[in-house]
Design an enzyme around this catalytic site. Structure first.
Site, PDB file in Angstrom:
ATOM      1  N   ASP A  44      -0.058   1.207   7.828  1.00  0.00           N
ATOM      2  CA  ASP A  44      -0.714   1.195   9.139  1.00  0.00           C
ATOM      3  C   ASP A  44       0.175   1.313  10.580  1.00  0.00           C
ATOM      4  O   ASP A  44      -0.476   1.262  11.372  1.00  0.00           O
ATOM      5  CB  ASP A  44      -0.759  -0.546   9.224  1.00  0.00           C
ATOM      6  CG  ASP A  44      -1.255  -0.470   7.838  1.00  0.00           C
ATOM      7  OD1 ASP A  44      -2.090   0.183   7.405  1.00  0.00           O
ATOM      8  OD2 ASP A  44      -1.855  -1.425   6.887  1.00  0.00           O
ATOM      9  N   ASP A  49       1.540  -0.941  11.896  1.00  0.00           N
ATOM     10  CA  ASP A  49       2.325  -2.492  11.976  1.00  0.00           C
ATOM     11  C   ASP A  49       3.524  -3.117  12.398  1.00  0.00           C
ATOM     12  O   ASP A  49       3.223  -4.517  12.664  1.00  0.00           O
ATOM     13  CB  ASP A  49       1.479  -3.036  11.100  1.00  0.00           C
ATOM     14  CG  ASP A  49       1.187  -3.681   9.832  1.00  0.00           C
ATOM     15  OD1 ASP A  49       2.207  -2.815   9.072  1.00  0.00           O
ATOM     16  OD2 ASP A  49       0.740  -4.211   9.572  1.00  0.00           O
ATOM     17  N   ARG A  54      -5.237  -2.514   8.545  1.00  0.00           N
ATOM     18  CA  ARG A  54      -5.645  -3.844   8.469  1.00  0.00           C
ATOM     19  C   ARG A  54      -5.684  -4.728   9.607  1.00  0.00           C
ATOM     20  O   ARG A  54      -6.966  -3.886   9.925  1.00  0.00           O
ATOM     21  CB  ARG A  54      -4.195  -4.271   7.671  1.00  0.00           C
ATOM     22  CG  ARG A  54      -3.822  -5.451   6.837  1.00  0.00           C
ATOM     23  CD  ARG A  54      -2.881  -5.667   6.241  1.00  0.00           C
ATOM     24  NE  ARG A  54      -1.668  -5.156   6.512  1.00  0.00           N
ATOM     25  CZ  ARG A  54      -0.599  -6.277   6.962  1.00  0.00           C
ATOM     26  NH1 ARG A  54      -0.227  -7.376   6.460  1.00  0.00           N
ATOM     27  NH2 ARG A  54       1.120  -6.037   6.876  1.00  0.00           N
ATOM     28  N   GLY A  98       0.916  -1.259  -0.200  1.00  0.00           N
ATOM     29  CA  GLY A  98      -0.355   0.171  -0.240  1.00  0.00           C
ATOM     30  C   GLY A  98       0.717   1.418   0.079  1.00  0.00           C
ATOM     31  O   GLY A  98       1.835   1.442   0.638  1.00  0.00           O
ATOM     32  N   ASP A 154       5.144  -4.366   5.819  1.00  0.00           N
ATOM     33  CA  ASP A 154       5.409  -6.380   6.198  1.00  0.00           C
ATOM     34  C   ASP A 154       5.924  -7.584   4.801  1.00  0.00           C
ATOM     35  O   ASP A 154       6.804  -7.825   4.955  1.00  0.00           O
ATOM     36  CB  ASP A 154       4.462  -6.792   6.558  1.00  0.00           C
ATOM     37  CG  ASP A 154       4.153  -8.148   7.857  1.00  0.00           C
ATOM     38  OD1 ASP A 154       5.849  -8.168   8.150  1.00  0.00           O
ATOM     39  OD2 ASP A 154       2.982  -9.062   7.340  1.00  0.00           O
ATOM     40  N   ARG A 187       1.032  -5.054  -4.868  1.00  0.00           N
ATOM     41  CA  ARG A 187       1.838  -6.673  -4.650  1.00  0.00           C
ATOM     42  C   ARG A 187       1.708  -7.221  -5.263  1.00  0.00           C
ATOM     43  O   ARG A 187       1.288  -7.912  -6.580  1.00  0.00           O
ATOM     44  CB  ARG A 187       0.233  -6.792  -3.959  1.00  0.00           C
ATOM     45  CG  ARG A 187       0.414  -5.652  -2.713  1.00  0.00           C
ATOM     46  CD  ARG A 187      -1.399  -5.534  -1.649  1.00  0.00           C
ATOM     47  NE  ARG A 187      -2.180  -4.744  -1.215  1.00  0.00           N
ATOM     48  CZ  ARG A 187      -1.182  -3.882  -0.411  1.00  0.00           C
ATOM     49  NH1 ARG A 187      -0.840  -4.024   0.684  1.00  0.00           N
ATOM     50  NH2 ARG A 187      -2.141  -3.042   0.448  1.00  0.00           N
ATOM     51  N   THR A 244       4.271   2.404   5.399  1.00  0.00           N
ATOM     52  CA  THR A 244       2.971   1.733   5.713  1.00  0.00           C
ATOM     53  C   THR A 244       2.150   2.777   6.453  1.00  0.00           C
ATOM     54  O   THR A 244       2.448   3.176   7.276  1.00  0.00           O
ATOM     55  CB  THR A 244       3.127   0.110   5.885  1.00  0.00           C
ATOM     56  OG1 THR A 244       1.117   0.175   6.384  1.00  0.00           O
ATOM     57  CG2 THR A 244       3.483  -0.286   7.130  1.00  0.00           C
TER      58      THR A 244
HETATM   59  O1  F6P Z   1      -1.623  -1.359   4.464  1.00  0.00           O
HETATM   60  C1  F6P Z   1      -2.042  -0.309   4.311  1.00  0.00           C
HETATM   61  C2  F6P Z   1      -3.690  -0.245   3.669  1.00  0.00           C
HETATM   62  O2  F6P Z   1      -4.366   0.986   3.501  1.00  0.00           O
HETATM   63  C3  F6P Z   1      -4.533  -1.155   4.920  1.00  0.00           C
HETATM   64  O3  F6P Z   1      -4.152  -0.189   5.863  1.00  0.00           O
HETATM   65  C4  F6P Z   1      -5.434  -1.576   4.451  1.00  0.00           C
HETATM   66  O4  F6P Z   1      -6.244  -2.843   4.791  1.00  0.00           O
HETATM   67  C5  F6P Z   1      -5.021  -2.532   2.223  1.00  0.00           C
HETATM   68  O5  F6P Z   1      -3.739  -1.474   2.801  1.00  0.00           O
HETATM   69  C6  F6P Z   1      -6.065  -1.706   1.993  1.00  0.00           C
HETATM   70  O6  F6P Z   1      -4.927  -2.577   0.769  1.00  0.00           O
HETATM   71  P1  F6P Z   1      -5.635  -2.403  -0.677  1.00  0.00           P
HETATM   72  O7  F6P Z   1      -6.138  -1.050  -0.979  1.00  0.00           O
HETATM   73  O8  F6P Z   1      -4.651  -3.571  -1.951  1.00  0.00           O
HETATM   74  O9  F6P Z   1      -7.364  -2.540  -0.525  1.00  0.00           O
END
Ligand code: F6P
Length: 320
Positions: free
Chosen positions: A127, A129, A171, A11, A103, A72, A125
């Site tokens: 998050d 996390d 997340r 992300g 991560d 990703r 990120t």
């Molecule tokens: O990891 C960052 C994040 O924004 C999370 O908070 C969220 O769960 C996820 O990415 C959403 O990812 P995507 O935009 O690929 O659906």
């Protein structure tokens, strides 16, 4: 050290661009060429990288997202995918790869390091996390974005005497929810670290209403509830209008805050300085306001640090 390549992966997070901007400046001061890889590991597998020029990075310091693009990438998880990456890095004579991400990005680097050791990770990120570091690039901006939204929502909710259930991103980590609920003066916060059932939540809201709270505001971390269904349930059981609001991507975009820009700059300088000194195989982090290095193989041994003390203070203040 002649050539460093940088990519953003997973992300995007506000401050990634600011980080690359500072990396470029540090490289330029040391006569090192900085290559930008488009679309993270997906672009790297395809050899989609180019030598950055000052014009590319001049105006990106204050822009959210990632000008290089991100992804990703499933193929990078395979040995064949990583072999392709090795060939691209060798063909382009890249001396060090710096990956900005979370991560998943770092897990990919652990595998790549086995065949290409000159890697460095920068935590980016929203998050926050990653347990080994107190702060990741993008978290502060995401929380500020969430708080701005919560402030606006609360104004209209109070005017209409409505309950609001506001879902934040993060997340599996509740830190965006906790920080934005605290700064946004929400009534209740629910995260996966501090879960509550719908019944428990309903009871807490009833207590808030009894105490005279005209518009209880509940901040919930994502993946816990269907906020619209929960709002309907509350309307039915409590007889008070309620709204579910998913904040979504407004948290992840936007101009990085001062904190994120400075953090991004510090990580950038440290990463390039280490690369030039031929020090590799670690991820950068922040502890007690000092930039630290954690070995790639160890970063997963720290569980995300949910800030218990802040949570306790929030609950004490709200008497919940
Ligand atoms: O990891 C960052 C994040 O924004 C999370 O908070 C969220 O769960 C996820 O990415 C959403 O990812 P995507 O935009 O690929 O659906």
């Amino acid at each position: 050290m002649k050539k460093i390549a940088v990519l953003t992966s997973g992300g995007d997070a506000p401050g990634m661009n600011a980080c690359i901007h500072s990396m470029f400046q540090t490289c330029a001061l040391n006569n090192v060429a900085l290559y930008g890889v488009r679309r993270g590991y997906s672009g790297l597998i395809e050899g989609d990288l180019y030598k950055l020029k000052y014009e590319d990075v001049r105006n990106i310091n204050n822009i959210g997202g990632s000008f290089l693009g991100t992804s990703r990438c499933k193929e990078f998880e395979t040995p064949e995918g990583r072999q392709k990456v090795l060939e691209i890095l060798q063909k382009n004579k890249i001396d060090c790869l710096i990956a900005i991400g979370g991560d998943g990005t770092f897990s990919g680097l652990i595998e790549l390091e086995k065949i290409y050791p000159n890697v460095i990770g920068i935590p980016g990120t929203i998050d926050n996390d990653l347990g080994y570091t107190e702060r990741t690039i993008g978290f502060d901006t995401a929380v500020n974005n969430a708080v701005n939204a919560i402030d606006i929502i609360q104004q209209t909710m109070i005017a209409n005497r409505r309950i609001s259930i506001i879902e934040t991103m993060g997340r599996h980590c509740g830190l965006i929810a906790l920080h934005s609920a605290t700064a946004g003066n929400a009534s209740i916060v629910v995260t996966s670290e501090k879960p509550k059932t719908e019944e428990e939540l309903e009871e807490l809201i009833k207590i808030q209403v009894k105490r005279g709270n005209l518009a209880p505001c509940v901040v919930v971390a994502e993946k816990l509830f269907d906020v619209n269904a929960l709002a309907r349930r509350l309307e039915k059981n409590l007889g008070i209008e309620a709204r579910g609001i998913v904040l979504g991507y407004i948290q992840r975009g936007g101009s990085p805050t001062v904190s994120d820009r400075i953090l991004a700059m510090r990580y950038a300088v440290e990463s390039v300085t280490n690369a030039i000194a031929k020090k590799f195989g670690f991820v950068l982090g922040l502890r007690a306001d000092k930039i630290i290095k954690e070995s790639l193989n160890n970063f997963k041994n720290f569980s995300p640090n949910f800030e218990e003390e802040l949570f306790e203070q929030f609950c004490a203040r709200k008497k919940i």
